[in-house]
Design a protein around this motif. Structure first.
Motif, mmCIF file in Angstrom:
data_model
loop_
_atom_site.group_PDB
_atom_site.id
_atom_site.type_symbol
_atom_site.label_atom_id
_atom_site.label_comp_id
_atom_site.label_asym_id
_atom_site.label_seq_id
_atom_site.Cartn_x
_atom_site.Cartn_y
_atom_site.Cartn_z
ATOM 1 N N ALA A 2 -14.157 -50.065 -34.192
ATOM 2 C CA ALA A 2 -14.094 -48.616 -33.988
ATOM 3 C C ALA A 2 -13.112 -47.975 -34.962
ATOM 4 O O ALA A 2 -13.405 -46.943 -35.575
ATOM 5 C CB ALA A 2 -13.681 -48.310 -32.542
ATOM 6 N N ASP A 3 -11.951 -48.591 -35.099
ATOM 7 C CA ASP A 3 -10.946 -48.056 -36.025
ATOM 8 C C ASP A 3 -11.483 -48.035 -37.447
ATOM 9 O O ASP A 3 -11.268 -47.074 -38.200
ATOM 10 C CB ASP A 3 -9.667 -48.901 -35.965
ATOM 11 C CG ASP A 3 -8.934 -48.754 -34.639
ATOM 12 O OD1 ASP A 3 -9.170 -47.741 -33.949
ATOM 13 O OD2 ASP A 3 -8.129 -49.628 -34.307
ATOM 14 N N SER A 4 -12.180 -49.092 -37.827
ATOM 15 C CA SER A 4 -12.728 -49.188 -39.182
ATOM 16 C C SER A 4 -13.797 -48.118 -39.404
ATOM 17 O O SER A 4 -13.848 -47.490 -40.472
ATOM 18 C CB SER A 4 -13.324 -50.583 -39.406
ATOM 19 O OG SER A 4 -13.927 -50.659 -40.678
ATOM 20 N N ALA A 5 -14.636 -47.901 -38.403
ATOM 21 C CA ALA A 5 -15.704 -46.903 -38.532
ATOM 22 C C ALA A 5 -15.129 -45.499 -38.705
ATOM 23 O O ALA A 5 -15.599 -44.715 -39.531
ATOM 24 C CB ALA A 5 -16.613 -46.959 -37.301
ATOM 25 N N LEU A 6 -14.101 -45.181 -37.928
ATOM 26 C CA LEU A 6 -13.482 -43.863 -38.035
ATOM 27 C C LEU A 6 -12.758 -43.700 -39.372
ATOM 28 O O LEU A 6 -12.760 -42.612 -39.961
ATOM 29 C CB LEU A 6 -12.512 -43.642 -36.876
ATOM 30 C CG LEU A 6 -13.164 -43.521 -35.496
ATOM 31 C CD1 LEU A 6 -12.102 -43.468 -34.412
ATOM 32 C CD2 LEU A 6 -14.050 -42.290 -35.415
ATOM 33 N N LYS A 7 -12.162 -44.770 -39.855
ATOM 34 C CA LYS A 7 -11.492 -44.719 -41.158
ATOM 35 C C LYS A 7 -12.501 -44.439 -42.262
ATOM 36 O O LYS A 7 -12.257 -43.644 -43.180
ATOM 37 C CB LYS A 7 -10.782 -46.040 -41.431
ATOM 38 C CG LYS A 7 -10.018 -46.062 -42.756
ATOM 39 C CD LYS A 7 -9.327 -47.392 -42.960
ATOM 40 C CE LYS A 7 -8.605 -47.422 -44.313
ATOM 41 N NZ LYS A 7 -7.945 -48.746 -44.547
ATOM 42 N N ASP A 8 -13.676 -45.059 -42.160
ATOM 43 C CA ASP A 8 -14.733 -44.830 -43.156
ATOM 44 C C ASP A 8 -15.176 -43.374 -43.153
ATOM 45 O O ASP A 8 -15.433 -42.789 -44.211
ATOM 46 C CB ASP A 8 -15.933 -45.740 -42.869
ATOM 47 C CG ASP A 8 -15.638 -47.200 -43.201
ATOM 48 O OD1 ASP A 8 -14.651 -47.453 -43.916
ATOM 49 O OD2 ASP A 8 -16.395 -48.070 -42.741
ATOM 50 N N ILE A 9 -15.299 -42.782 -41.948
ATOM 51 C CA ILE A 9 -15.708 -41.381 -41.841
ATOM 52 C C ILE A 9 -14.680 -40.484 -42.524
ATOM 53 O O ILE A 9 -15.019 -39.582 -43.292
ATOM 54 C CB ILE A 9 -15.868 -40.968 -40.362
ATOM 55 C CG1 ILE A 9 -17.111 -41.634 -39.757
ATOM 56 C CG2 ILE A 9 -15.993 -39.448 -40.237
ATOM 57 C CD1 ILE A 9 -17.281 -41.368 -38.291
ATOM 58 N N PRO A 149 -23.305 -33.696 -38.833
ATOM 59 C CA PRO A 149 -24.114 -34.290 -37.761
ATOM 60 C C PRO A 149 -24.379 -35.785 -37.943
ATOM 61 O O PRO A 149 -24.583 -36.496 -36.961
ATOM 62 C CB PRO A 149 -25.420 -33.488 -37.823
ATOM 63 C CG PRO A 149 -25.040 -32.190 -38.446
ATOM 64 C CD PRO A 149 -23.958 -32.524 -39.435
ATOM 65 N N LYS A 150 -24.348 -36.252 -39.181
ATOM 66 C CA LYS A 150 -24.658 -37.669 -39.427
ATOM 67 C C LYS A 150 -23.627 -38.619 -38.815
ATOM 68 O O LYS A 150 -23.918 -39.793 -38.615
ATOM 69 C CB LYS A 150 -24.766 -37.924 -40.932
ATOM 70 C CG LYS A 150 -25.999 -37.303 -41.573
ATOM 71 C CD LYS A 150 -26.088 -37.653 -43.052
ATOM 72 C CE LYS A 150 -27.330 -37.054 -43.688
ATOM 73 N NZ LYS A 150 -27.427 -37.374 -45.136
ATOM 74 N N VAL A 151 -22.424 -38.124 -38.549
ATOM 75 C CA VAL A 151 -21.387 -39.000 -37.997
ATOM 76 C C VAL A 151 -21.406 -38.988 -36.468
ATOM 77 O O VAL A 151 -20.574 -39.640 -35.832
ATOM 78 C CB VAL A 151 -19.982 -38.614 -38.498
ATOM 79 C CG1 VAL A 151 -19.950 -38.556 -40.012
ATOM 80 C CG2 VAL A 151 -19.519 -37.285 -37.897
ATOM 81 N N PHE A 152 -22.349 -38.255 -35.882
ATOM 82 C CA PHE A 152 -22.419 -38.115 -34.425
ATOM 83 C C PHE A 152 -22.396 -39.461 -33.712
ATOM 84 O O PHE A 152 -21.600 -39.696 -32.799
ATOM 85 C CB PHE A 152 -23.684 -37.334 -34.042
ATOM 86 C CG PHE A 152 -24.046 -37.438 -32.585
ATOM 87 C CD1 PHE A 152 -23.350 -36.708 -31.632
ATOM 88 C CD2 PHE A 152 -25.080 -38.265 -32.167
ATOM 89 C CE1 PHE A 152 -23.679 -36.801 -30.300
ATOM 90 C CE2 PHE A 152 -25.406 -38.363 -30.836
ATOM 91 C CZ PHE A 152 -24.704 -37.632 -29.890
ATOM 92 N N GLU A 153 -23.282 -40.356 -34.120
ATOM 93 C CA GLU A 153 -23.428 -41.619 -33.396
ATOM 94 C C GLU A 153 -22.146 -42.445 -33.429
ATOM 95 O O GLU A 153 -21.731 -43.022 -32.419
ATOM 96 C CB GLU A 153 -24.599 -42.412 -33.972
ATOM 97 C CG GLU A 153 -25.942 -41.731 -33.710
ATOM 98 C CD GLU A 153 -27.054 -42.318 -34.550
ATOM 99 O OE1 GLU A 153 -26.758 -43.179 -35.399
ATOM 100 O OE2 GLU A 153 -28.210 -41.912 -34.361
ATOM 101 N N THR A 154 -21.514 -42.502 -34.592
ATOM 102 C CA THR A 154 -20.285 -43.276 -34.708
ATOM 103 C C THR A 154 -19.188 -42.695 -33.828
ATOM 104 O O THR A 154 -18.484 -43.429 -33.119
ATOM 105 C CB THR A 154 -19.796 -43.310 -36.169
ATOM 106 O OG1 THR A 154 -20.831 -43.851 -36.987
ATOM 107 C CG2 THR A 154 -18.554 -44.162 -36.303
#
Length: 234
Positions: A2-9, A149-154
């Motif tokens: 989760a932390d990695s995904a948010l960092k990528d965003i 909107p593309k980051v909604f799912e993450t």
């Protein structure tokens, strides 16, 4: 993960990097004990319910039932789709969040008072940190999704997965905002809330949609199949 995904965003979308950081602090910021901020408040709430000898299963079932009523009331009041203009959209969503959480707070206070083991004042006091944490997280998430909107799912799956440790209270609350319909919250109500709250961000066939479907299926085999489909889609 989760932390990695948010960092990528945050790295990919510089214009919302500050909002992603706010989201992390409000919802998924890790504490030394390994829980996030909202879960910490929910854990404290559970402890105080247990100390008052209030059955957690009764609280969960009552909150789940009342969550459906909260959504039905919101459906009557918020009959228009999300506005296209971003400021108006934010105000509309904020009002919906506030009304929804007020209704859920009333339900929580009712079930505690009916137990004859906790006063209304104490019930409101222990629910308040959870309410404020969820409200803050939803508002920030909405602002992020409006811009990208593309980051909604993450964003959503990150939040939902991290609140699982205290799902007895957090799951009924989140279900009122369209996450994983449970009990009397029918798929149609959940779909209505998703469309009103997130607009067109939920794409058909997305991995979020697969996980949503898993929440509505009966039987462990059906759930595992739907969850596997979601993982493969991801």
């Amino acid at each position: 993960m989760a932390d990695s995904a948010l960092k990528d965003i945050a790295e990919q979308y510089n214009d919302i990097a500050d909002k992603v950081q706010h989201f992390q602090e409000a919802v998924v910021r890790r504490l030394p004990e390994g829980f996030n901020k909202i879960v910490e408040h929910a854990t404290e709430l559970k402890q105080q319910l247990s100390e008052s000898n209030i059955d957690l299963a009764v609280v969960h079932d009552y909150m789940t039932q009342e969550a459906a009523n909260v959504v039905e009331n919101l459906q009557k009041e918020f009959d228009k789709p999300l506005p296209d203009e971003m400021d108006e959209r934010a105000r509309y969503r904020n009002e919906m969040i506030s009304k929804g959480l007020d209704g859920l707070e009333t339900a929580f206070v009712d079930v505690c008072v009916k137990s004859d083991r906790m006063s209304e004042e104490d019930a409101r006091r222990i629910f308040d940190p959870v309410k404020k944490g969820i409200e803050d997280g939803l508002l920030v998430a909405g602002n992020i999704v409006d811009k990208h909107p593309k980051v909604f799912e993450t964003i959503i799956i990150t939040a939902v997965c991290l609140v699982i440790p205290e799902s007895f209270i957090l799951r009924p609350i989140l279900s009122a905002f369209g996450f994983g319909p449970t009990g009397p919250i029918k798929g149609s109500l959940a779909a209505w809330m998703q469309s009103r709250f997130w607009g067109g961000a939920v794409a058909k066939g997305s991995w979020f949609a697969y996980f949503q479907r898993a929440g509505m299926l009966k039987g462990i085999l059906g759930k595992l199949k739907a969850i596997l489909a979601g993982i493969l889609a991801l």
